[in-house]
Motif scaffolding. Structure first.
Motif, mmCIF file in Angstrom:
data_model
loop_
_atom_site.group_PDB
_atom_site.id
_atom_site.type_symbol
_atom_site.label_atom_id
_atom_site.label_comp_id
_atom_site.label_asym_id
_atom_site.label_seq_id
_atom_site.Cartn_x
_atom_site.Cartn_y
_atom_site.Cartn_z
ATOM 1 N N ASN A 1 41.276 29.145 53.382
ATOM 2 C CA ASN A 1 41.396 29.157 54.846
ATOM 3 C C ASN A 1 41.022 27.856 55.531
ATOM 4 O O ASN A 1 41.367 27.654 56.686
ATOM 5 C CB ASN A 1 40.551 30.297 55.433
ATOM 6 C CG ASN A 1 41.114 31.651 55.062
ATOM 7 O OD1 ASN A 1 42.258 31.954 55.363
ATOM 8 N ND2 ASN A 1 40.332 32.436 54.358
ATOM 9 N N VAL A 2 40.292 26.976 54.824
ATOM 10 C CA VAL A 2 39.893 25.716 55.465
ATOM 11 C C VAL A 2 40.490 24.521 54.717
ATOM 12 O O VAL A 2 41.345 23.803 55.249
ATOM 13 C CB VAL A 2 38.352 25.577 55.561
ATOM 14 C CG1 VAL A 2 37.974 24.306 56.314
ATOM 15 C CG2 VAL A 2 37.744 26.797 56.260
ATOM 16 N N PRO B 1 47.916 25.780 67.941
ATOM 17 C CA PRO B 1 47.204 26.746 67.108
ATOM 18 C C PRO B 1 46.225 26.061 66.154
ATOM 19 O O PRO B 1 46.610 25.166 65.426
ATOM 20 C CB PRO B 1 48.342 27.414 66.328
ATOM 21 C CG PRO B 1 49.433 26.393 66.271
ATOM 22 C CD PRO B 1 49.306 25.552 67.498
ATOM 23 N N PHE B 2 44.979 26.519 66.160
ATOM 24 C CA PHE B 2 43.990 26.010 65.207
ATOM 25 C C PHE B 2 42.906 27.060 65.026
ATOM 26 O O PHE B 2 42.773 27.977 65.852
ATOM 27 C CB PHE B 2 43.387 24.687 65.675
ATOM 28 C CG PHE B 2 42.257 24.855 66.641
ATOM 29 C CD1 PHE B 2 42.505 25.143 67.967
ATOM 30 C CD2 PHE B 2 40.927 24.751 66.218
ATOM 31 C CE1 PHE B 2 41.459 25.315 68.870
ATOM 32 C CE2 PHE B 2 39.877 24.927 67.114
ATOM 33 C CZ PHE B 2 40.147 25.207 68.447
ATOM 34 N N GLY B 3 42.144 26.921 63.939
ATOM 35 C CA GLY B 3 41.146 27.946 63.659
ATOM 36 C C GLY B 3 39.762 27.366 63.467
ATOM 37 O O GLY B 3 39.604 26.184 63.140
ATOM 38 N N GLU C 1 38.357 32.592 63.300
ATOM 39 C CA GLU C 1 38.895 32.809 64.647
ATOM 40 C C GLU C 1 40.018 31.800 64.814
ATOM 41 O O GLU C 1 39.787 30.588 64.784
ATOM 42 C CB GLU C 1 37.813 32.579 65.718
ATOM 43 C CG GLU C 1 36.506 33.326 65.496
ATOM 44 C CD GLU C 1 36.654 34.831 65.444
ATOM 45 O OE1 GLU C 1 37.547 35.357 66.135
ATOM 46 O OE2 GLU C 1 35.898 35.473 64.694
ATOM 47 N N TYR C 2 41.221 32.295 64.977
ATOM 48 C CA TYR C 2 42.391 31.416 65.061
ATOM 49 C C TYR C 2 42.908 31.459 66.495
ATOM 50 O O TYR C 2 43.307 32.523 66.996
ATOM 51 C CB TYR C 2 43.447 31.886 64.063
ATOM 52 C CG TYR C 2 44.477 30.833 63.762
ATOM 53 C CD1 TYR C 2 44.198 29.764 62.914
ATOM 54 C CD2 TYR C 2 45.747 30.893 64.344
ATOM 55 C CE1 TYR C 2 45.139 28.788 62.654
ATOM 56 C CE2 TYR C 2 46.696 29.914 64.076
ATOM 57 C CZ TYR C 2 46.372 28.866 63.229
ATOM 58 O OH TYR C 2 47.306 27.887 62.964
ATOM 59 N N PHE C 3 42.849 30.311 67.168
ATOM 60 C CA PHE C 3 43.174 30.236 68.600
ATOM 61 C C PHE C 3 44.639 29.849 68.791
ATOM 62 O O PHE C 3 45.107 28.869 68.201
ATOM 63 C CB PHE C 3 42.263 29.207 69.291
ATOM 64 C CG PHE C 3 40.812 29.587 69.204
ATOM 65 C CD1 PHE C 3 40.248 30.447 70.127
ATOM 66 C CD2 PHE C 3 40.016 29.121 68.162
ATOM 67 C CE1 PHE C 3 38.910 30.827 70.040
ATOM 68 C CE2 PHE C 3 38.686 29.484 68.060
ATOM 69 C CZ PHE C 3 38.129 30.335 69.003
#
Ligand code: ATP
Length: 558
Positions: free
Chosen positions: A52-53, A269-271, A301-303
């Motif tokens: 995820n990162v 979009p970024f998390g 948390e993905y914005f």
């Protein structure tokens, strides 16, 4: 269920899990992770973080404080909404009769008539009966205070009374038994008394002086003048110093949103990923590490822009499910389940759980939620923070679904980002993968059944056990050389030079899930080759000792 007991025994015996403070009799719901447990937990975390990162360019990490001030959790709704229902009552033997079903008259629809004092109460009962987690009941039976968990409510069907099935958990006696009881028909409420919300957060105070002492002091000073009630004083004095152990890691991310955007120069979009401990004063502690008051969460948390929220909600549901299946031995025991609208948390507009089929039934291991912009908006309202995104060139995904109306007509686009959250319980993940990996092998008549943990190699605590064929000194230098080359890669490697027979040493490692055992034998002394034994097939391959590193490296990448 017999298998889960054998598995838990294995976990205790081989150093995965210990009861916390065991030498003092243990603490209910608290567990310590032994040398192998800590490795497995770290491996799950690493796989999650890697996926995820590190493998993306749109997610960054953060690590925020566990102690959370009152205003943050008031704004997020947790102070008022993060509750279970609890009922206090005195249940006498006369009113609670496990042995006797009450005589009730069913109405013409075949339902048990229960008279509610008013419409509001009736609606509350109806809701409680429909909910999977009905209220819990604190009762006094023969002078003993006990917590009864309402296990489930059986709705009345024709010819039968409705019944409430309680689960009784007596802490002192440390035993558990199922009570199948019937509520006497003259009871007005199916739960005996009114239910009251019980907040799940642990509260403490950041104050060098005990706040209660302050209250007493103030009350005494003012007695005879304004005569304040103790309750009012308690609230007034306690509030500024009240802090909570966070019930989820997410709020730490939301309150840092502006800082991360500013310092990392990023835009949706970024998390933001965060891994850490959360705390919930759960009424019902169950199934070992499945539900505990202290647990770890892996949260992302993905914005996103509002018009892309549905697209990314779908995307993250797929991504996260894929991750779960990749590490599974039995993928058929994992599933996704969409929440019903009345099942969702107070902040969510959509939620899908990843569930695992534990020995006692399906249980949630991760929630993927569409949180809308609820949290950011709440923190803006309470602090005036600037979380607005001004985007000169708003990105629009090709498959924006049903959100066309939200696409901005003008640029720059201005919006408060929406959030798609994935929240995975690390401890539950560990339990699920342990259950998934646990196998018992029958070696033949008269031989004991042996345990094998078919863990995914990336999750296995020990990656490789290097062992000399026998205790002879001449095997040791090469054994050490192989181990050193594997340790250099950051893989947890052990040297097994005990005097046990080689087969027994293999079996000991099968039981804790070690995927490969490397053996230095007589041939090794002649040509520098070693054997690599595969845990699941028992087959051995001979390779040059320098190739072991590549062999394991390739397998771990699969
Ligand atoms: P449940 O319905 O089982 O109580 P939840 O829906 O309240 O879980 P979330 O708030 O969605 O859980 O938390 C995200 C994840 O954190 C869950 O999927 C679970 O894996 C984990 N989790 C939540 N509460 C606990 C707990 N008390 N002990 C261990 N893990 C937990």
């Amino acid at each position: 269920m017999a298998q889960i007991r054998t598995l838990l025994d294995l976990c205790r015996r081989r150093g995965f899990l210990y009861q916390s403070a065991e030498i003092y009799g243990g603490l209910r719901g608290a567990y310590d992770y032994g040398p192998l447990g800590v490795e497995m937990k770290k491996n799950i975390l690493n796989s999650w973080w890697q996926r995820n990162v590190y493998s993306r360019d749109d997610v960054v990490g953060i690590d925020t404080s566990i102690l959370t001030p009152h205003p943050v959790l008031k704004a997020s709704g947790h102070v008022d909404e993060f509750t279970d229902l609890l009922v206090d009552c005195t249940l006498t033997k006369e009113r609670f009769r496990p042995d006797k079903a009450p005589q009730v008259t069913l109405d013409k629809n075949g339902h048990l008539p229960i008279t509610a004092p008013d419409k509001e109460t009736a609606q509350q009962w109806k809701k409680s009966i429909g909910e999977q987690f009905a209220p819990n009941v604190l009762v006094t039976v023969e002078g003993k205070r006990l917590l009864l968990h309402v296990d489930h409510v059986v709705e009345p069907v024709k010819g039968h009374a409705g019944k409430i099935v309680f689960k009784m958990n007596n802490e002192q006696a440390a035993f558990e038994l199922n009570y199948h009881g019937y509520v006497e028909p003259n009871t007005n409420s199916p739960f005996l008394t009114d239910s009251r919300p019980f907040n799940l957060m642990f509260k403490t105070f950041l104050d060098p002086i005990d706040p209660i002492d302050r209250v007493i002091q103030t009350t005494m000073n003012q007695a005879g003048e304004s005569k304040p009630t103790v309750r009012e004083e308690v609230d007034k004095v306690l509030k500024p110093s009240t802090v909570y152990l966070r019930p989820e890691t997410a709020q730490g991310v939301f309150v840092n949103f502006e800082q991360v955007v500013r310092t990392m120069k990023t835009k949706p979009p970024f998390g933001i990923a965060q891994v850490g401990k959360s705390f919930r004063n759960e009424i019902r502690l169950e199934h070992g590490i499945f539900r505990t008051p202290e647990f770890e969460q892996l949260e992302l948390e993905y914005f996103v822009a509002p018009w892309e929220a549905k697209h990314f909600y779908k995307y993250w549901r797929e991504q996260r499910y894929k991750w779960w299946l990749e590490h599974a031995t039995h993928p058929e025991n994992f599933r996704q389940r969409d929440h019903e609208s009345d099942e969702m948390a107070h902040y969510a507009t959509g939620c899908t759980d990843v569930e695992y089929l534990y020995p006692w039934g399906w249980g949630e291991v991760e929630g993927v939620a569409h949180r809308g912009n609820y949290d950011l908006t709440q923190h803006i309202k309470n602090t005036g923070a600037n979380f607005e995104i001004v985007d000169e060139k708003p990105s629009i995904s090709p498959d924006v679904e049903g959100e066309i109306d939200l696409i901005p007509k003008e640029t720059p686009a201005r919006y408060i980002p929406h959030v798609v959250e994935s929240s995975c319980g690390l401890n539950r993940a560990m339990l699920a993968y342990l259950c998934d990996a646990f196998h018992q092998v029958e070696e033949g008549k008269g031989k004991p059944v042996r345990n094998v943990l078919k863990l995914h190699p990336r999750l296995a605590p020990i990656k490789c056990a290097v062992m000399p064929l026998t205790g002879k000194e001449e095997f040791i230098p090469l054994t050490k050389k192989v181990a050193k080359s594997l340790r250099r890669m950051g893989w947890y490697t052990v040297v097994e030079s005990q005097k046990l027979k080689i087969g027994k040493r293999y079996y000991r490692h099968d039981e804790i899930g070690t995927p490969w055992c490397v053996t230095v034998d007589y041939q090794s002394l002649e040509d520098d080759t070693v054997t690599i034994r595969d845990r699941d097939t028992g087959l051995q391959e001979r390779v040059h000792w320098k190739q072991v590193q590549t062999f394991i490296g390739d397998k771990l990448m699969e």
